[in-house]
Design a protein around this motif. Sequence first.
Motif, PDB file in Angstrom:
ATOM      1  N   ILE A 115       0.850  -1.179   0.000  1.00  0.00           N
ATOM      2  CA  ILE A 115       0.000   0.000   0.000  1.00  0.00           C
ATOM      3  C   ILE A 115       0.889   1.232   0.000  1.00  0.00           C
ATOM      4  O   ILE A 115       1.807   1.354   0.789  1.00  0.00           O
ATOM      5  CB  ILE A 115      -0.922   0.023   1.238  1.00  0.00           C
ATOM      6  N   ASP A 116       0.611   2.134  -0.914  1.00  0.00           N
ATOM      7  CA  ASP A 116       1.372   3.364  -1.005  1.00  0.00           C
ATOM      8  C   ASP A 116       0.818   4.340   0.016  1.00  0.00           C
ATOM      9  O   ASP A 116      -0.212   4.968  -0.213  1.00  0.00           O
ATOM     10  CB  ASP A 116       1.279   3.944  -2.413  1.00  0.00           C
ATOM     11  N   THR A 117       1.497   4.463   1.148  1.00  0.00           N
ATOM     12  CA  THR A 117       1.010   5.335   2.209  1.00  0.00           C
ATOM     13  C   THR A 117       1.390   6.784   1.969  1.00  0.00           C
ATOM     14  O   THR A 117       1.042   7.641   2.753  1.00  0.00           O
ATOM     15  CB  THR A 117       1.556   4.886   3.574  1.00  0.00           C
ATOM     16  N   ALA A 165      -6.063   5.191   0.602  1.00  0.00           N
ATOM     17  CA  ALA A 165      -5.096   4.358  -0.112  1.00  0.00           C
ATOM     18  C   ALA A 165      -5.291   2.887   0.237  1.00  0.00           C
ATOM     19  O   ALA A 165      -5.158   2.015  -0.628  1.00  0.00           O
ATOM     20  CB  ALA A 165      -3.675   4.805   0.213  1.00  0.00           C
ATOM     21  N   SER A 166      -5.630   2.604   1.486  1.00  0.00           N
ATOM     22  CA  SER A 166      -5.874   1.219   1.904  1.00  0.00           C
ATOM     23  C   SER A 166      -7.081   0.633   1.195  1.00  0.00           C
ATOM     24  O   SER A 166      -7.047  -0.513   0.743  1.00  0.00           O
ATOM     25  CB  SER A 166      -6.098   1.144   3.415  1.00  0.00           C
ATOM     26  N   ASP A 213      -8.279   1.622  -1.726  1.00  0.00           N
ATOM     27  CA  ASP A 213      -7.919   1.453  -3.138  1.00  0.00           C
ATOM     28  C   ASP A 213      -7.078   0.201  -3.331  1.00  0.00           C
ATOM     29  O   ASP A 213      -7.296  -0.572  -4.268  1.00  0.00           O
ATOM     30  CB  ASP A 213      -7.165   2.674  -3.656  1.00  0.00           C
ATOM     31  N   GLN A 214      -6.113  -0.010  -2.454  1.00  0.00           N
ATOM     32  CA  GLN A 214      -5.255  -1.188  -2.563  1.00  0.00           C
ATOM     33  C   GLN A 214      -6.039  -2.460  -2.288  1.00  0.00           C
ATOM     34  O   GLN A 214      -5.793  -3.490  -2.913  1.00  0.00           O
ATOM     35  CB  GLN A 214      -4.061  -1.086  -1.610  1.00  0.00           C
ATOM     36  N   THR A 267      -7.843  -3.308  -5.460  1.00  0.00           N
ATOM     37  CA  THR A 267      -6.894  -3.821  -6.448  1.00  0.00           C
ATOM     38  C   THR A 267      -6.477  -5.249  -6.109  1.00  0.00           C
ATOM     39  O   THR A 267      -6.413  -6.107  -6.996  1.00  0.00           O
ATOM     40  CB  THR A 267      -5.649  -2.915  -6.500  1.00  0.00           C
ATOM     41  N   THR A 268      -6.210  -5.507  -4.845  1.00  0.00           N
ATOM     42  CA  THR A 268      -5.807  -6.841  -4.419  1.00  0.00           C
ATOM     43  C   THR A 268      -6.922  -7.857  -4.668  1.00  0.00           C
ATOM     44  O   THR A 268      -6.671  -8.964  -5.151  1.00  0.00           O
ATOM     45  CB  THR A 268      -5.443  -6.833  -2.917  1.00  0.00           C
ATOM     46  N   ASN A 279      -7.231  -8.556  -8.416  1.00  0.00           N
ATOM     47  CA  ASN A 279      -6.144  -9.442  -8.852  1.00  0.00           C
ATOM     48  C   ASN A 279      -6.458 -10.890  -8.482  1.00  0.00           C
ATOM     49  O   ASN A 279      -6.306 -11.801  -9.304  1.00  0.00           O
ATOM     50  CB  ASN A 279      -4.819  -8.997  -8.231  1.00  0.00           C
ATOM     51  N   GLU A 339      -3.625 -12.798   0.446  1.00  0.00           N
ATOM     52  CA  GLU A 339      -3.356 -11.369   0.593  1.00  0.00           C
ATOM     53  C   GLU A 339      -4.665 -10.592   0.646  1.00  0.00           C
ATOM     54  O   GLU A 339      -4.820  -9.683   1.464  1.00  0.00           O
ATOM     55  CB  GLU A 339      -2.500 -10.862  -0.566  1.00  0.00           C
ATOM     56  N   ALA A 387      -6.046  -8.440   3.795  1.00  0.00           N
ATOM     57  CA  ALA A 387      -6.338  -7.021   3.605  1.00  0.00           C
ATOM     58  C   ALA A 387      -7.753  -6.702   4.077  1.00  0.00           C
ATOM     59  O   ALA A 387      -7.984  -5.663   4.717  1.00  0.00           O
ATOM     60  CB  ALA A 387      -6.164  -6.640   2.137  1.00  0.00           C
TER      61      ALA A 387
END
Length: 110
Positions: free
Chosen positions: A23-25, A47-48, A50-51, A54-55, A58, A83, A87
């Motif tokens: 995660i891009d914090t 951001a969490s 969004d990630q 995405t996770t 995937n 994952e 999350a």
Amino acid sequence: MTFPIGGIPGVSALAGSGGVAGIDTTATVAEPGRTGETSGFASVLAASFDQLQTTQANADGLAAQAATGDLKDVHDYMIARNEASLAVEMVVSIKNKAVEAFNEIMRMPV
């Protein structure tokens, strides 16, 4: 044979030093009425989410590949699914703690 257990990724995501599945914090989220400013907790939370999305996407894509027989390595799917599961657990735990903190604040006498 024993294996060392490393730190849990994502626990330090709120402090801005890491996160679940990368995660891009450092991401910034602009709030309405604010230009160029970031609110730390809100940006980390956004951001969490969004990630997390995405996770999960995937993992769902790998699940579809596994169902059709196009997936070459089933381990990729299992890792992605775990994952995504972790999350979700992290986001639910953060939400529960935030609600608990809010309720505790509301119980304080004025």
